[in-house]
Design a protein around this motif. Structure first.
Motif, PDB file in Angstrom:
ATOM      1  N   PRO A 134       0.884  -0.858   0.267  1.00 56.63           N
ATOM      2  CA  PRO A 134      -0.375  -0.056   0.218  1.00 56.63           C
ATOM      3  C   PRO A 134       0.959   1.669  -0.450  1.00 56.63           C
ATOM      4  N   ARG A 135       0.450   2.536  -0.328  1.00 53.14           N
ATOM      5  CA  ARG A 135       1.071   3.483  -0.804  1.00 53.14           C
ATOM      6  C   ARG A 135       1.462   4.072   0.892  1.00 53.14           C
ATOM      7  N   ARG A 136       0.950   3.553   1.938  1.00 47.97           N
ATOM      8  CA  ARG A 136       1.333   4.237   2.789  1.00 47.97           C
ATOM      9  C   ARG A 136       3.145   3.355   3.374  1.00 47.97           C
ATOM     10  N   ILE A 137       2.904   2.071   3.136  1.00 44.31           N
ATOM     11  CA  ILE A 137       4.015   1.438   3.458  1.00 44.31           C
ATOM     12  C   ILE A 137       5.105   1.855   2.583  1.00 44.31           C
ATOM     13  N   GLN A 138       4.927   1.945   1.175  1.00 39.89           N
ATOM     14  CA  GLN A 138       5.506   2.720   0.268  1.00 39.89           C
ATOM     15  C   GLN A 138       6.260   3.877   0.679  1.00 39.89           C
ATOM     16  N   THR A 139       5.608   4.730   1.803  1.00 40.35           N
ATOM     17  CA  THR A 139       5.760   5.960   2.001  1.00 40.35           C
ATOM     18  C   THR A 139       6.642   5.963   3.559  1.00 40.35           C
ATOM     19  N   LEU A 140       5.865   5.243   4.056  1.00 39.29           N
ATOM     20  CA  LEU A 140       7.437   4.751   4.956  1.00 39.29           C
ATOM     21  C   LEU A 140       8.764   3.679   4.702  1.00 39.29           C
ATOM     22  N   ARG A 141       8.768   3.244   3.636  1.00 41.02           N
ATOM     23  CA  ARG A 141       9.726   2.342   3.318  1.00 41.02           C
ATOM     24  C   ARG A 141      10.552   4.119   2.595  1.00 41.02           C
ATOM     25  N   ARG A 142      10.477   4.652   2.419  1.00 40.39           N
ATOM     26  CA  ARG A 142      11.382   5.371   1.290  1.00 40.39           C
ATOM     27  C   ARG A 142      11.730   6.431   3.505  1.00 40.39           C
ATOM     28  N   ILE A 143      10.768   6.311   3.997  1.00 42.22           N
ATOM     29  CA  ILE A 143      11.762   6.909   5.092  1.00 42.22           C
ATOM     30  C   ILE A 143      12.173   6.743   6.194  1.00 42.22           C
ATOM     31  N   VAL A 144      12.629   4.809   5.974  1.00 42.88           N
ATOM     32  CA  VAL A 144      13.295   4.414   6.896  1.00 42.88           C
ATOM     33  C   VAL A 144      14.792   4.214   6.198  1.00 42.88           C
ATOM     34  N   GLU A 145      13.849   4.181   4.665  1.00 47.00           N
ATOM     35  CA  GLU A 145      15.590   4.538   3.994  1.00 47.00           C
ATOM     36  C   GLU A 145      16.434   5.838   3.737  1.00 47.00           C
ATOM     37  N   SER A 146      15.670   6.845   4.161  1.00 47.17           N
ATOM     38  CA  SER A 146      16.866   8.024   4.194  1.00 47.17           C
ATOM     39  C   SER A 146      16.919   7.566   5.604  1.00 47.17           C
ATOM     40  N   LEU A 147      16.351   7.156   6.804  1.00 43.69           N
ATOM     41  CA  LEU A 147      17.254   7.527   7.688  1.00 43.69           C
ATOM     42  C   LEU A 147      17.981   6.753   8.267  1.00 43.69           C
ATOM     43  N   ALA A 148      18.167   5.313   7.634  1.00 45.43           N
ATOM     44  CA  ALA A 148      19.124   4.341   7.262  1.00 45.43           C
ATOM     45  C   ALA A 148      20.642   5.081   6.374  1.00 45.43           C
ATOM     46  N   ASP A 149      20.152   6.187   5.658  1.00 46.42           N
ATOM     47  CA  ASP A 149      21.119   6.168   5.155  1.00 46.42           C
ATOM     48  C   ASP A 149      21.470   7.596   5.477  1.00 46.42           C
ATOM     49  N   GLY A 150      20.723   8.038   6.762  1.00 47.00           N
ATOM     50  CA  GLY A 150      21.997   9.425   7.658  1.00 47.00           C
ATOM     51  C   GLY A 150      22.181   8.875   7.948  1.00 47.00           C
ATOM     52  N   ALA A 151      22.398   7.445   8.865  1.00 45.86           N
ATOM     53  CA  ALA A 151      23.170   7.101   9.783  1.00 45.86           C
ATOM     54  C   ALA A 151      24.400   6.547   9.627  1.00 45.86           C
ATOM     55  N   ALA A 152      24.664   6.135   8.182  1.00 49.15           N
ATOM     56  CA  ALA A 152      25.753   5.557   7.728  1.00 49.15           C
ATOM     57  C   ALA A 152      26.946   6.656   8.625  1.00 49.15           C
ATOM     58  N   PRO A 153      27.279   7.957   8.842  1.00 45.14           N
ATOM     59  CA  PRO A 153      28.451   8.078   9.833  1.00 45.14           C
ATOM     60  C   PRO A 153      28.485   7.937  11.452  1.00 45.14           C
ATOM     61  N   LEU A 154      27.495   7.675  11.808  1.00 45.88           N
ATOM     62  CA  LEU A 154      26.880   7.032  13.269  1.00 45.88           C
ATOM     63  C   LEU A 154      27.247   5.373  12.975  1.00 45.88           C
ATOM     64  N   MET A 155      27.478   5.139  12.099  1.00 48.18           N
ATOM     65  CA  MET A 155      27.202   3.735  11.755  1.00 48.18           C
ATOM     66  C   MET A 155      28.737   3.076  11.799  1.00 48.18           C
ATOM     67  N   ASP A 156      29.402   4.424  10.982  1.00 43.16           N
ATOM     68  CA  ASP A 156      31.072   4.337  11.055  1.00 43.16           C
ATOM     69  C   ASP A 156      31.776   4.507  11.681  1.00 43.16           C
TER      70      ASP A 156
END
Length: 285
Positions: A13-35
């Motif tokens: 559903p569209r709401r899940i697709q929207t959440l997916r983009r948010i989750v992936e953006s947060l994961a990409d933003g967490a890269a410096p913290l993970m490193d």
């Protein structure tokens, strides 16, 4: 959230697709913290670049594997991992269920896993399930698979390569104080059965820093082992081959855990001591 059907798995559903983009953006933003956290990660080159593989891992008490494995796989091959979740996931409603779905999780049923394999998606499974998370004293860094071989049966059926992925460190964040078979396990089991209806989810007494539940700082060590081919040889009985694939996967995972434990024990940075960072164990190039 109701149990997902096949159409919902592949066309969310569209709401899940929207959440997916948010989750992936947060994961990409967490890269410096993970490193900055500097987990030890090796074997990423073992991941098939087409994304067609089944990751088979070990659960730990801290649960870092559930976040780290999908993060590094997506970083390596650019694809979202599909974790096979416990069937209770299918009964989750509201935002928690939607967030899990956005992260790619699906109910761990043969029909859903088969559909993902037909679409050549990377899949993650922990054969020990939820009962492998709670480790009583002396069970740290061990697998609790019992007779579960469904992952191997599906991998053989769809000729899906298996990539064992081991994580060490998650069982060191907390120390178990109670042993299996004791009074506490029986009490915890009765409570779990009353609350969830399950008899295999007893939780041990644990402590973190000192007598508290504050997590003990621990470095995480992860290895992606070489893929295990599952193509069945001619004139080999299917059940026999499934048992062979399960055994080969379990042995590869246990060996990786053993190797990582030895590495951790010699790593002066294992408790995230900043003074020992320059001497920290590093993955082979």
């Amino acid at each position: 959230m109701a149990t997902l059907n096949i159409d919902e798995i592949m066309n969310q559903p569209r709401r899940i697709q929207t959440l997916r983009r948010i989750v992936e953006s947060l994961a990409d933003g967490a890269a410096p913290l993970m490193d900055l956290y500097r987990p030890y990660v090796e074997g990423l080159s073992n991941l098939p670049s087409d994304g067609r593989f089944l990751l088979v891992g070990n659960h730990t008490q801290f649960g870092a594997e559930g976040l780290m494995i999908p993060y590094y796989v997506r970083r390596q091959v650019g694809m979202r991992v599909r974790p096979l979740a416990d069937r209770t996931f299918g009964r989750m409603r509201g935002l928690p269920g939607d967030l899990l779905a956005a992260a790619g999780a699906v109910v761990g049923a043969p029909e859903t896993a088969g559909e993902l394999m037909r679409h050549n998606e990377p899949i993650l499974v922990f054969p020990g399930g939820g009962r492998e998370i709670a480790k009583f004293k002396g069970e740290e860094h061990t697998l609790r698979w019992q007779d579960r071989a469904g992952f191997a049966r599906l991998a053989v059926e769809y000729q899906y390569p298996i990539v064992p992925v081991a994580l060490v460190g998650g069982d060191d964040v907390y120390r178990s104080l109670s042993t299996r078979g004791g009074r506490w396990e029986r009490l915890s089991q009765r409570i779990s059965e009353r609350l969830s209806g399950r008899t295999d989810m007893a939780v041990p007494l644990m402590r973190g820093v000192g007598p508290t539940l504050i997590p003990r700082p621990q470095r995480m060590y992860m290895r992606f082992s070489e893929p295990i081919p599952t193509d069945k040889p001619a004139r080999t009985a299917n059940d026999k081959w499934v048992a062979t694939i399960k055994q080969n996967t379990q042995e590869a995972l246990e060996q990786a855990i053993t190797d990582l434990l030895q590495l951790r024990n010699s790593d002066p940075y294992r408790e995230l001591n900043p003074l020992a960072w320059q001497k920290a164990a590093r993955p082979p190039m």
